[in-house]
Scaffold this motif. Structure first.
Motif, mmCIF file in Angstrom:
data_model
loop_
_atom_site.group_PDB
_atom_site.id
_atom_site.type_symbol
_atom_site.label_atom_id
_atom_site.label_comp_id
_atom_site.label_asym_id
_atom_site.label_seq_id
_atom_site.Cartn_x
_atom_site.Cartn_y
_atom_site.Cartn_z
ATOM 1 N N SER A 143 -4.352 5.764 -6.961
ATOM 2 C CA SER A 143 -4.612 4.442 -6.391
ATOM 3 C C SER A 143 -3.442 3.514 -6.676
ATOM 4 O O SER A 143 -2.580 3.805 -7.520
ATOM 5 C CB SER A 143 -5.880 3.847 -6.999
ATOM 6 O OG SER A 143 -5.679 3.601 -8.387
ATOM 7 N N ASP A 144 -3.441 2.360 -6.002
ATOM 8 C CA ASP A 144 -2.390 1.379 -6.257
ATOM 9 C C ASP A 144 -2.416 0.937 -7.717
ATOM 10 O O ASP A 144 -1.367 0.775 -8.347
ATOM 11 C CB ASP A 144 -2.568 0.162 -5.344
ATOM 12 C CG ASP A 144 -2.296 0.478 -3.881
ATOM 13 O OD1 ASP A 144 -2.042 1.657 -3.575
ATOM 14 O OD2 ASP A 144 -2.332 -0.454 -3.065
ATOM 15 N N ASN A 177 -3.497 11.713 -5.239
ATOM 16 C CA ASN A 177 -4.112 10.578 -4.529
ATOM 17 C C ASN A 177 -4.283 9.360 -5.432
ATOM 18 O O ASN A 177 -5.345 8.712 -5.462
ATOM 19 C CB ASN A 177 -5.466 10.984 -3.941
ATOM 20 C CG ASN A 177 -5.339 12.100 -2.925
ATOM 21 O OD1 ASN A 177 -4.530 12.012 -2.004
ATOM 22 N ND2 ASN A 177 -6.116 13.163 -3.106
#
Length: 663
Positions: A140-141, A138
């Motif tokens: 993050s950008d 998961n």
């Protein structure tokens, strides 16, 4: 012992599974949507159950409806084919809970290999070579951006839950990264319900080579050689062959051993494919594992002589594999192409409509796995693949030659297809030499004539004129005569472009004129399906099909084989010939609007995306054809549209300013 099997799929794979099932004595059950009530897979099955409306999420992805159909018909097992629910661990688990045998791997293996992130970690632990990358859960950008800097460019963004090229982006520069991460997340979320992404170092111009593995419930795992799937468009396979022309015996042993390790690491059962990227030095890296039967499995069947669907049934019944690794032998060469209803000259836009004529050419050692037949409607709801065309030869050249001819001689009329595109690939010197990599279509094939709109030659126009005017092709060709006469004027439409010619007959010879040149053709024989004629001393045959006001016909020359569609608009009113103009954005096919990116009054430039249309599992941006202002928008997100329906209307800025001043 199983007796009745439900196939939870449609199209050519459902028909192909039924073919083996019936040969082995099994009864089969088809499931179908309302759009597929007359489909070939429904007609092929012993029994069939309707499971919902046309959209896939209301029918072929409706797990409960499929389980209910199995209970209703007394099926004991479910074969998922590929696509749809074939790699859905929850569905595999639900089959077991319902007392049904799922003809595929265990749910745990599907879950593991369905995650690019988790599967890559598992392969590293199993000693299988992997591409360097970033697999944080998961992420993050911002984490992805930082990781990309560390990995270095070019870098690949991949959807962790993805496949088929969706959610995948090749990034060459850091400035592209943020926008492409967002686009990849959106595409992954829409396609798989999961927007988790990973990064991998891009292997430049690799080969895509995969290993077919098979495992039984007794712990036996073998591989059945490789398939080379390097020729790809948008990360989707176009041509597949076995064996790979790049393979060496030592490399095959090493890749096969790695694939078997991958299967054992997840306690695999059944048919599976371990995919690898291979660089120029023959270093190979794990890419992903497909936990199902592959689209391209027929080439492995042809070079090994074994029916993989039969093996799936036997493993599902608890039998041991029929062979050990030492017994697997590869003989000859096999090549497969995917025949699609799509237009290569329009960015491979999927096509819809009635399949007026589907008559595959019958050649020795050519196999067609088809899910369609003449008269079928190609709808916007599903993948537009019409058939897999597969050839076998003692040598690779034999297989190429057979497959090329099969494509060029097959009658596929009513929708635009990629026939010519595929034929041209098979005839390309780089492909024939066995040198094509995943960059082939971009670097060696980008300017091929099959990727440009067909401009009819004078010969094309003349043949069309003959077929429109000859009495043997048209019962209402009144006043026709092949004696000396006044030239017959014709106006023909090809792809909404109009051409004026005239025909003058003298016996069986016809002279074709346009405004600039003339051509003489000698008509020899005309039947309801073909015309034989002589052009420049060469006798040739043109297959054709009349359907209403449309004429579909195939023409061959030394460079290009093409299927054209012409309409006789000689007597059409002028208003019908003016076209829609570039101020109207029309739906390119039946589908649903998923995004509207413009609003009334907005100033736009040529090439700006105004709406995004979803059809056949792909998103298609529709752009402004000129600069101007948005006058009217006729759709919103979620609107179902028909082909050529008006979506957006533009007006020029000058017109808009004048109207504003008048008000």
């Amino acid at each position: 012992m199983l007796n009745k099997i439900l196939i939870a799929n449609r199209g050519e794979i459902a028909v192909r599974i039924m073919r083996t099932a019936h040969a082995l004595g099994y009864r089969t059950v088809a499931v179908y949507s309302e759009a597929d009530s007359q489909a070939l897979h429904v007609q092929t099955a012993d029994e069939a159950v309707c499971i919902g409306p046309a959209p896939a999420n209301a029918s072929y992805l409706n797990a409960q409806a499929i389980l209910d159909a199995a209970a209703l018909t007394g099926a004991e097992a479910i074969h998922p084919g590929y696509g749809f629910l074939s790699e859905n661990a929850d569905f595999a688990r639900a089959c077991g809970d319902a007392g049904l045998i799922f003809i595929g791997p265990r749910p745990e293996a599907i879950e593991l290999m369905g995650s690019k992130r988790r599967s890559k970690v598992a392969m590293q632990d199993a000693g299988v070579p992997v591409v360097p990358g970033f697999e944080q859960a998961n992420a993050s950008d911002e984490a992805l951006r930082e990781a990309a800097k560390q990995i270095g460019f070019p870098v690949m963004i991949k959807a962790s839950a993805g496949g088929g090229g969706r959610g995948m982006r090749l990034i060459h520069e850091f400035d592209q990264l943020s926008d492409q991460i967002q686009r990849a997340r959106s595409e992954a979320k829409n396609a798989f319900g999961d927007d988790e992404l990973i990064l991998e170092k891009a292997v430049v111009e690799p080969r895509h080579i995969e290993i077919q593995i098979f495992a039984d419930t007794h712990g036996n795992v073998i591989h059945l050689g490789e398939r080379d799937c390097s020729i790809q468009r948008r990360h989707q396979k176009v041509v597949e062959e076995a064996p790979s022309p790049f393979m060496t015996p030592d490399m095959r042993d090493a890749m096969g051993e790695a694939a078997v390790k991958a299967a054992k690491a997840c306690h695999y059962v059944g048919a599976g494919t371990v995919e690898f990227l291979v660089d120029k030095e023959r270093n190979f890296y794990f890419l992903e594992m497909n936990t199902r039967l592959q689209v391209e499995h027929p080439v492995t069947e042809l070079v090994t002589g074994h029916d993989l669907v039969e093996w799936q049934f036997r493993v599902a019944e608890g039998e041991r594999l029929p062979l050990g690794q030492q017994d697997v032998q590869l003989r000859g060469h096999a090549i497969e192409v995917r025949l699609y209803a799509e237009d290569p000259a329009a960015e491979f836009m999927p096509q819809t409509g009635v399949l007026v004529d589907y008559t595959p050419a019958r050649l020795q050692n050519v196999r067609y796995d088809s899910g369609v037949q003449t008269g079928d409607i190609i709808s916007p709801f599903y993948d537009p693949m019409l058939a897999k065309v597969v050839s076998y030869g003692v040598s690779r050249n034999d297989a190429i030659r057979r497959l090329k001819r099969a494509l060029e001689d097959s009658r596929v009329f009513g929708v635009t297809t990629n026939q010519s595109f595929l034929s041209r690939i098979l005839g390309h010197p780089r492909f024939i030499a066995g040198e094509a990599t995943t960059a082939f279509l971009e670097t060696d094939f980008a300017d091929d004539p099959s990727l440009r709109p067909a401009q009819p030659t004078l010969r094309d126009l003349g043949v069309a004129g003959i077929l429109f005017s000859h009495p043997k092709t048209h019962a209402t060709a009144l006043g026709w005569s092949n004696g000396l006469s006044t030239p017959l004027p014709l106006k023909l439409s090809f792809d909404e472009n109009h051409y004026e010619i005239s025909l003058q007959w003298s016996g069986n010879r016809v002279t074709v004129h346009d405004n600039q040149a003339s051509l003489s053709l000698e008509v020899l024989t005309v039947t309801p399906q073909a015309v034989d004629y002589i052009d420049n001393g060469i006798r040739q045959r043109c297959q054709y099909q009349r359907s209403g006001d449309r004429l579909y016909f195939q023409l061959h020359d030394q460079q290009l084989s093409r299927t054209l569609c012409a309409i006789d608009v000689t007597h059409a009113p002028m208003a019908a010939l003016e076209g829609s103009g570039s101020d109207r954005i029309l739906a390119s096919m039946d589908g649903a609007i998923v995004d509207v990116r413009a609003e009334p009054g907005q100033t736009v430039q040529r090439g700006d995306t105004l709406v995004v249309l979803e059809a056949m599992k792909m998103e298609h941006p529709l752009v402004a054809e000129r600069d101007g202002q948005v006058a009217r928008i006729h759709v919103t997100a979620g609107t179902q549209v028909k082909r050529r329906q008006v979506l957006v209307e533009l007006t020029s800025e000058d017109t808009a300013s004048h109207e504003g001043a008048s008000a």
